[in-house]
Enzyme design. Sequence first.
Site, mmCIF file in Angstrom:
data_model
loop_
_atom_site.group_PDB
_atom_site.id
_atom_site.type_symbol
_atom_site.label_atom_id
_atom_site.label_comp_id
_atom_site.label_asym_id
_atom_site.label_seq_id
_atom_site.Cartn_x
_atom_site.Cartn_y
_atom_site.Cartn_z
ATOM 1 C CD GLU A 249 -3.606 -2.544 7.134
ATOM 2 O OE1 GLU A 249 -2.502 -2.771 6.651
ATOM 3 O OE2 GLU A 249 -4.234 -1.487 6.918
ATOM 4 C CE LYS B 105 -0.028 3.275 4.746
ATOM 5 N NZ LYS B 105 -0.050 3.399 6.190
ATOM 6 C CG HIS C 139 -5.860 1.886 5.064
ATOM 7 N ND1 HIS C 139 -5.461 2.861 5.947
ATOM 8 C CD2 HIS C 139 -4.819 1.031 4.937
ATOM 9 C CE1 HIS C 139 -4.215 2.599 6.332
ATOM 10 N NE2 HIS C 139 -3.807 1.490 5.726
ATOM 11 C CG ASN D 177 -1.680 1.263 1.434
ATOM 12 O OD1 ASN D 177 -1.734 2.095 0.532
ATOM 13 N ND2 ASN D 177 -2.282 1.424 2.606
ATOM 14 C CD GLU E 27 -2.964 5.537 6.683
ATOM 15 O OE1 GLU E 27 -2.960 5.721 5.451
ATOM 16 O OE2 GLU E 27 -2.028 4.985 7.296
ATOM 17 N N GLY F 234 2.415 2.126 10.685
ATOM 18 C CA GLY F 234 3.367 3.220 10.555
ATOM 19 C C GLY F 234 4.082 3.566 11.850
ATOM 20 C CB SER G 200 5.165 -1.998 11.863
ATOM 21 O OG SER G 200 4.737 -0.674 12.142
#
Length: 249
Positions: free
Chosen positions: A167, A11, A95, A9, A97, A173, A212
């Site tokens: 996730e 991003k 996702h 991904n 985010e 991250g 991660s």
Amino acid sequence: MRKIIAAGNWKMNGSRDMTASLIGEIRAGLSRDCRGEVLICPAFGYLAQAAELIEGSKIQLGAQNISTEKSGAHTGEMSGDMLVDLGCSHVLVGHSERRAMYGDTSDLVAAKFEAAQRVGLIPVLCVGETLEEREADTTETVVGAQLQTVIDRVGVDALESSVLAYEPVWAIGTGKTATPDQAQQVHAFLRRTIVAQNAKIADSLRILYGGSVNGGNAAELFAMPDVDGGLVGGASLKSDQFLDICAAT
Ligand code: PGA
């Protein structure tokens, strides 16, 4: 045996130059013993370029978001038909985010999942809990509800042509990976939830872990019985790391 997937991904990162060099390096480095599937998800603007660059390789292309609408007056959106036209086979939905920053509620995520399948795209459905939710011991309640909202809308059989990704938000991250046992526990819970509704589909569904993942920890995560690959952010932007993850499949 479920086939393992290494999914990158990207991003909101990249440029035309980066897209060319990263895909070039991944193509060159993918050895014959990478037996899993390989998927990359660049930003919308680089999909067409990426589609040309992956031609003839085993790399598959995914988008990071999809509109629930077909076409017309939806400024700034991308329809499923457009993603297919650009060469995508997959699309990320839900996702964290997007859930946290762009108003993607579980209902909207379910509608995006449905929109993807309507045009033959394989949705990669992301679920995950925040640190507060984990500390309050509500991880299973949270990810269970995120999953069930989709099942309630499209029916459990629709999971057959999809991929699930666990996730944990606290691991994305942050460099703080879930331990293989922590990942396994939630993956097994997700699979059990689906087993109760359709055992055959539960058995074949791939459940990726994201948060991660890197070249150093991929193999021990993928070795867990219910971890069928990784959805990789940061490490998918470095060809050597991503290739190590592909090798771990
Ligand atoms: P990360 O991101 O690998 O950088 O933690 C994962 C993701 O957001 O999919």
